[in-house]
Design a protein around this motif. Sequence first.
Motif, PDB file in Angstrom:
ATOM      1  N   LEU A  12       7.440   6.562 -11.888  1.00  0.00           N
ATOM      2  CA  LEU A  12       7.548   8.016 -11.681  1.00  0.00           C
ATOM      3  C   LEU A  12       8.456   8.387 -10.504  1.00  0.00           C
ATOM      4  N   PRO A  13       8.221   7.822  -9.303  1.00  0.00           N
ATOM      5  CA  PRO A  13       9.111   8.199  -8.194  1.00  0.00           C
ATOM      6  C   PRO A  13      10.564   7.794  -8.431  1.00  0.00           C
ATOM      7  N   LEU A  14      10.764   6.705  -9.161  1.00  0.00           N
ATOM      8  CA  LEU A  14      12.148   6.295  -9.382  1.00  0.00           C
ATOM      9  C   LEU A  14      12.828   7.228 -10.386  1.00  0.00           C
ATOM     10  N   PHE A  15      12.123   7.566 -11.458  1.00  0.00           N
ATOM     11  CA  PHE A  15      12.672   8.540 -12.421  1.00  0.00           C
ATOM     12  C   PHE A  15      13.048   9.829 -11.683  1.00  0.00           C
ATOM     13  N   SER A  27       0.830  -1.206   0.000  1.00  0.00           N
ATOM     14  CA  SER A  27       0.000   0.000   0.000  1.00  0.00           C
ATOM     15  C   SER A  27       0.868   1.261   0.000  1.00  0.00           C
ATOM     16  N   LEU A  28       2.173   1.070   0.187  1.00  0.00           N
ATOM     17  CA  LEU A  28       3.083   2.208   0.300  1.00  0.00           C
ATOM     18  C   LEU A  28       3.032   3.072  -0.961  1.00  0.00           C
ATOM     19  N   ASP A  29       2.881   4.390  -0.784  1.00  0.00           N
ATOM     20  CA  ASP A  29       2.919   5.299  -1.932  1.00  0.00           C
ATOM     21  C   ASP A  29       4.346   5.789  -2.092  1.00  0.00           C
ATOM     22  N   SER A  30       5.050   5.190  -3.057  1.00  0.00           N
ATOM     23  CA  SER A  30       6.483   5.488  -3.157  1.00  0.00           C
ATOM     24  C   SER A  30       6.751   6.944  -3.526  1.00  0.00           C
ATOM     25  N   GLY A  79       9.395  18.095  -8.720  1.00  0.00           N
ATOM     26  CA  GLY A  79       8.180  17.461  -8.197  1.00  0.00           C
ATOM     27  C   GLY A  79       8.247  16.975  -6.763  1.00  0.00           C
ATOM     28  N   PHE A  80       9.272  17.357  -6.012  1.00  0.00           N
ATOM     29  CA  PHE A  80       9.377  16.870  -4.628  1.00  0.00           C
ATOM     30  C   PHE A  80      10.152  17.901  -3.817  1.00  0.00           C
ATOM     31  N   ALA A  81       9.576  18.322  -2.699  1.00  0.00           N
ATOM     32  CA  ALA A  81      10.190  19.451  -1.988  1.00  0.00           C
ATOM     33  C   ALA A  81      11.030  19.039  -0.788  1.00  0.00           C
ATOM     34  N   HIS A  82      10.858  17.798  -0.340  1.00  0.00           N
ATOM     35  CA  HIS A  82      11.461  17.402   0.932  1.00  0.00           C
ATOM     36  C   HIS A  82      12.789  16.679   0.695  1.00  0.00           C
TER      37      HIS A  82
END
Length: 788
Positions: free
Chosen positions: A246-249, A176-179, A189-192
């Motif tokens: 997407l998260p891996l790219f 269920s993890l949202d990678s 696309g990612f701020a943290h």
Amino acid sequence: MGSTDSKLNFRKAVIQLTTKTQPVEATDDAFWDQFWADTATSVQDVFALVPAAEIRAVREESPSNLATLCYKAVEKLVQGAESGCHSEKEKQIVLNCSRLLTRVLPYIFEDPDWRGFFWSTVPGAGRGGQGEEDDENARPLAESLLLAIADLLFCPDFTVQSHRRSTVDSAEDVHSLDSCEYIWEAGVGFAHSPQPNYIHDMNRMELLKLLLTCFSEAMYLPPALESGSTNPWVQFFCSTENRHALPLFTSLLNTVCAYDPVGYGIPYNHLLFSDYREPLVEEAAQVLIVTLDHDSASSASPTVDGTTTGTAMDDADPPGPENLFVNYLSRIHREEDFQFILKGIARLLSNPLLQTYLPNSTKKIQFHQELLVLFWKLCDFNKKFLFFVLKSSDVLDILVPILFFLNDARADQSRVGLMHIGVFILLLLSGERNFGVRLNKPYSIRVPMDIPVFTGTHADLLIVVFHKIITSGHQRLQPLFDCLLTIVVNVSPYLKSLSMVTANKLLHLLEAFSTTWFLFSAAQNHHLVFFLLEVFNNIIQYQFDGNSNLVYAIIRKRSVFHQLANLPTDPPTIHKALQRRRRTPEPLSRTGSQEGTSMEGSRPAAPAEPGTLKTSLVATPGIDKLTEKSQVSEDGTLRSLEPEPQQSSEDGSPAKGEPSQTWREQRRPSSSSASGQWSPTPEWVLSWKSKLPLQTIMRLLQVLVPQVEKICIDKGLTDESEILRFLQHGTLVGLLPVPHPILIRKYQANSGTAMWFRTYMWGVIYLRNVDPPVWYDTDVKLFEIQRV
């Protein structure tokens, strides 16, 4: 790393495997577990303890045992991905299996009989993984392996930080993890930006190395002329089947672009802290460029009008290529994302240049070739990025490092590939008007380079470096001369003011290229003269006012233009020129090019050390295939000139004033002797001599030479400055032929360059992966490994 005991046990298992002639059952866990369960072997240990000869022996003599070993190792990775690797033991098993597969896969790929093995379905390995005999549902081993690697790259407490407070997590969470919440680094696309974690970085690196090894099947296929050969491993991994695409790219791209090898701005900081991030960044860059190996010529890349904001990826149609990595890359569109990517790549490309100011002050990175391929892909697949790069003078932060690499590598046989990619990038950029305009910015950074000292602009830097490559590079670079001069032609209409040093370099090139022995010694050599004349015409017609240095140099060297206009075409002279050619092995005369002293602190470009390994490259297409001609209209828009109609003036006769643009297409051999050797004939020389665009320059000389001579006689002058002052205030308005339209040769993607990039990229990856030497001494087919 591994203890002596575990190394011994592991080695014992390997020996058993190679000596057993009987197949070992897949269910014999006691036997198979020796390879991964109770050992702690580093990847270097695995390479040392599993010699190539033994892998090949198992492959030939007990193939079923090798098949079972691969199958069991993949099964362990799948189980680790399913369970979420909570215990240290599970993590160790995953790493051991990963290292073992990295070791074995190249030997599977090098044997054509084994190539289909990973794509066959294994009975009992259902998509549920629990060995149900439902073969409808069975996945090929390759797919199970790739999906397991993807899952493991987002495994809390193993490759990413856990967001959970409690330690007792059910295995369900892995599914269920949202990678997307676990992207490795802030950026697109990612701020943290997560806390750096050495262990996680090392684990990611091992898995990425395995992934790269899976993709490396491409190295074992000969270079196909048709570009339709997609890599099945990359194709599956970058498809919608991979829920982490997407998260891996994003993780890979951000990890590369956020990396700062300087050590947080403190010089010499890297000597105090070992930088464990760099190996991960290198691996990420290599995986990224391989996933983006996609022939843009064969599939239209999405040209999107991205007005949507809110998401990092443009949602406009069309959906673009099937390969999601290419798709995502082509849809990045936010200014701040472009800024982040451009700044990151520029910072990393400039890193080797920083070395020269304060030697050893920063850690010197070695992956500039991968970065250049990545930059190329970004510009090729994302036109918005290309325009962003050219919108400000930030493009110069990419230009200067590229010129540095080109100049530094010009004498080194092992770095021909680097020379090509640098030139290809500049060719791509030069097709855009903005690039020429940006070059007018004064060049003030003083990176020590082995070139003459000059005061001027970035255009001066570019031309001076190109001159150096042409006159003092090695022979293998000659195919690039067309490209280098095409770049200069493309930017020439926009160059406001060339320095005297640069003007002299351009005339020296014309002098060298217009000697009869050079013109008559190869069918294509006269093209170089056409390019240079086009440069002079563009500057005289469009930028006369600021270019008194060039005009003065043309007047001083006017004899060269007269010699060209009166080029002999009779057989005896042609013959004599070729006799001279046999006595003059030197590619170009160095005389007449006042070299001047090189910049302080620079070292001469050095040839490769004897014994340096290099990989062969496929030939690159000729400039007529690499580029497409476009005409710049008055409003600045481009109009394609392909395919070419015969140009004619109003009355239907061929246009006077400017040569028809067809000279470059004249590829017909002038005459081939019995040996099949090309040799020049009077008809051939006449066919292009009559088209030399000399009118503008002859008219300029006709007007200005008498005036300059008069000044010299009247004032008894031998002083340049007075003549330059006169030329600065002179004008030729109304005296020159009607300006010709500006012609730009824009890079166009084609399957020839796609194949070149593939061989170059894999060659770089092959040579750079030496610890462990993943592909070394295996039977690669994509290129040859040569020693300089």
